[in-house]
Design a protein around this motif. Sequence first.
Motif, mmCIF file in Angstrom:
data_model
loop_
_atom_site.group_PDB
_atom_site.id
_atom_site.type_symbol
_atom_site.label_atom_id
_atom_site.label_comp_id
_atom_site.label_asym_id
_atom_site.label_seq_id
_atom_site.Cartn_x
_atom_site.Cartn_y
_atom_site.Cartn_z
ATOM 1 N N PRO A 1 35.775 45.258 41.629
ATOM 2 C CA PRO A 1 34.763 44.943 42.642
ATOM 3 C C PRO A 1 34.878 43.501 43.101
ATOM 4 C CG PRO A 1 33.783 44.840 40.461
ATOM 5 C CD PRO A 1 35.211 45.290 40.259
ATOM 6 N N VAL A 2 34.558 43.246 44.363
ATOM 7 C CA VAL A 2 34.373 41.873 44.837
ATOM 8 C C VAL A 2 32.997 41.432 44.344
ATOM 9 C CG1 VAL A 2 34.114 40.375 46.853
ATOM 10 C CG2 VAL A 2 35.847 42.196 46.852
ATOM 11 N N LEU A 3 32.956 40.413 43.536
ATOM 12 C CA LEU A 3 31.686 40.013 42.919
ATOM 13 C C LEU A 3 30.768 39.351 43.931
ATOM 14 C CD1 LEU A 3 32.868 38.531 39.503
ATOM 15 C CD2 LEU A 3 32.074 40.841 40.004
ATOM 16 N N PRO A 4 29.489 39.707 43.931
ATOM 17 C CA PRO A 4 28.514 39.015 44.794
ATOM 18 C C PRO A 4 28.423 37.540 44.400
ATOM 19 C CG PRO A 4 27.582 41.036 43.856
ATOM 20 C CD PRO A 4 28.873 40.781 43.137
ATOM 21 N N ASP A 5 27.965 36.726 45.333
ATOM 22 C CA ASP A 5 27.875 35.281 45.093
ATOM 23 C C ASP A 5 26.934 34.943 43.952
ATOM 24 O OD1 ASP A 5 29.672 34.795 47.115
ATOM 25 O OD2 ASP A 5 28.124 34.493 48.647
ATOM 26 N N ASP A 6 25.955 35.825 43.669
ATOM 27 C CA ASP A 6 24.981 35.484 42.631
ATOM 28 C C ASP A 6 25.483 35.817 41.215
ATOM 29 O OD1 ASP A 6 24.893 38.200 42.859
ATOM 30 O OD2 ASP A 6 22.722 38.364 43.051
ATOM 31 N N ILE A 7 26.705 36.365 41.105
ATOM 32 C CA ILE A 7 27.309 36.599 39.798
ATOM 33 C C ILE A 7 28.054 35.321 39.387
ATOM 34 C CG2 ILE A 7 29.003 37.913 38.468
ATOM 35 C CD1 ILE A 7 26.658 39.608 39.074
ATOM 36 N N GLU A 8 27.624 34.702 38.324
ATOM 37 C CA GLU A 8 28.220 33.439 37.879
ATOM 38 C C GLU A 8 29.403 33.713 36.953
ATOM 39 O OE1 GLU A 8 27.513 30.415 38.764
ATOM 40 O OE2 GLU A 8 25.784 30.868 40.045
ATOM 41 N N VAL A 9 30.565 33.197 37.307
ATOM 42 C CA VAL A 9 31.741 33.246 36.450
ATOM 43 C C VAL A 9 32.308 31.829 36.381
ATOM 44 C CG1 VAL A 9 34.059 34.196 36.088
ATOM 45 C CG2 VAL A 9 32.260 35.632 37.078
ATOM 46 N N GLU A 10 32.212 31.220 35.217
ATOM 47 C CA GLU A 10 32.662 29.841 35.045
ATOM 48 C C GLU A 10 34.193 29.799 34.938
ATOM 49 O OE1 GLU A 10 30.977 27.060 35.084
ATOM 50 O OE2 GLU A 10 28.997 27.980 35.344
ATOM 51 N N VAL A 11 34.815 28.971 35.765
ATOM 52 C CA VAL A 11 36.255 28.745 35.682
ATOM 53 C C VAL A 11 36.472 27.241 35.530
ATOM 54 C CG1 VAL A 11 38.496 29.006 36.790
ATOM 55 C CG2 VAL A 11 36.721 30.740 37.157
ATOM 56 N N ASP A 12 36.951 26.834 34.362
ATOM 57 C CA ASP A 12 37.215 25.424 34.089
ATOM 58 C C ASP A 12 38.432 24.978 34.896
ATOM 59 O OD1 ASP A 12 37.884 22.932 33.078
ATOM 60 O OD2 ASP A 12 37.407 23.464 31.004
ATOM 61 N N MET B 1 40.982 32.426 43.996
ATOM 62 C CA MET B 1 39.893 32.145 43.066
ATOM 63 C C MET B 1 38.877 33.281 43.055
ATOM 64 S SD MET B 1 40.743 29.455 41.521
ATOM 65 C CE MET B 1 39.216 29.186 40.612
ATOM 66 N N SER B 2 38.640 33.897 44.214
ATOM 67 C CA SER B 2 37.715 35.036 44.280
ATOM 68 C C SER B 2 38.250 36.210 43.451
ATOM 69 C CB SER B 2 37.518 35.468 45.732
ATOM 70 O OG SER B 2 36.742 36.635 45.821
ATOM 71 N N ILE B 3 39.553 36.482 43.582
ATOM 72 C CA ILE B 3 40.158 37.570 42.811
ATOM 73 C C ILE B 3 40.158 37.231 41.324
ATOM 74 C CG2 ILE B 3 42.300 38.874 42.425
ATOM 75 C CD1 ILE B 3 42.903 38.452 45.436
ATOM 76 N N LEU B 4 40.436 35.967 41.004
ATOM 77 C CA LEU B 4 40.432 35.535 39.602
ATOM 78 C C LEU B 4 39.045 35.715 38.986
ATOM 79 C CD1 LEU B 4 41.801 34.201 37.168
ATOM 80 C CD2 LEU B 4 41.198 31.970 38.155
ATOM 81 N N ARG B 5 37.991 35.386 39.721
ATOM 82 C CA ARG B 5 36.630 35.564 39.221
ATOM 83 C C ARG B 5 36.385 37.026 38.842
ATOM 84 N NH1 ARG B 5 32.999 35.112 43.066
ATOM 85 N NH2 ARG B 5 31.227 34.874 41.675
ATOM 86 N N SER B 6 36.840 37.950 39.701
ATOM 87 C CA SER B 6 36.651 39.376 39.417
ATOM 88 C C SER B 6 37.403 39.791 38.169
ATOM 89 C CB SER B 6 37.110 40.217 40.615
ATOM 90 O OG SER B 6 36.233 40.061 41.714
#
Length: 377
Positions: free
Chosen positions: A222-233, A286-291
């Motif tokens: 899924p493409v994550l909604p903006d309100d889903i927080e995924v921390e990427v250092d 970065m969007s794909i990496l977050r998912s």
Amino acid sequence: MADVDQERLDALAERLAEVEGYLHVDESRALVADLEQRSAEPGFWDDANAARETMARLAKAKDDVAGIESAHAKLDDAQAAFELATEMDDDDLLAEAQATADSLEHDLGELELTSWFTGEFDQGDAIVSITPGQGGLEAQDWCSMLLHMYLRYCERRGWKVTVNDAPAAEVIGIDRATFTVSGKNAYGMLRAEQGVHRLVRISPTDAKKRRQTTFAGVEVLPVLPDDIEVEVDPGDIRVDVYHASGPGGQGVNTTDSAVRVTHIPTGIVITCQNERSQIQNKATCMSILRSKLYELELQKRAEALDELRGPKHDIGFGNQIRSYVLYPYQMVKDLRTGCETGNVDSVLSDGDLDPFVAAYHRWVVGGREPVAVEDEQ
């Protein structure tokens, strides 16, 4: 489609009533009234994020109500045309009743699918990746064929597609493909395609014209909604830029616009060369990496993850979800549901995947009952 008669119309009316119950349309009507009232209040847009969320809920509720109301109208039209055709012995009116009943049956199928999409991300957008498996050069060609099939399927459904990365292979086909699909229920529909896909055909690269079995893996996130927080250092990623390759306009191979993002702790590598700008390509990566990282986090929390991705399997023999046989006969067969067709061109060339997608979701709703299917050797 079956010929129209009173028995069929009665069955469609019963099916419509069931779908109306699945979708809780009375609740949706009440929700529409409530949300419309809220959206008209002063200060509604003071909190822009909350307002957008409310408007998205309103649009979804309106969609459900409109779909049911349209189905009722078609049922009434089909019933009226059939009654007049019977009374007047009019073939044109009978044909009209037939066409309206067929259209209603299609709409009910779509509404039923919608009622099954209850996952958190089912109604949102999707990221699809295609990776070659066993089969050597043939697997790269198979990836190209699958990409074409999915692009046609998305076109048929009216979804917008952005091909993020699909570099040409050196000899035949493509090295891999990643694309983003935007449209109603895109993730819910496309997660039916997650798994290993098998192709059996006469090899186009073999001078002796021997039969070749080839595999490719399809991943759907899924493409994550903006309100889903995924921390990427930022310290955990390496960003490389390089010349874009393949078709892409005047800027291709003249600037270092393509981007490769490597997440060092996990080894995940994302590439994107669709956009002309490094900044845009990096943002897509970065969007794909977050998912992908979100999915990994779910895997850590659950011993058996079956929500976003099925179990990990080698992309090879014994693990396929679907077989596409072009020789010695023609057949596309889903090994989970038993759904099959002999019209291979309609699937591979025209992207006619709806019967397979619907069968998959019906199978899931039915508790994933095993289907006895003898696979090809």
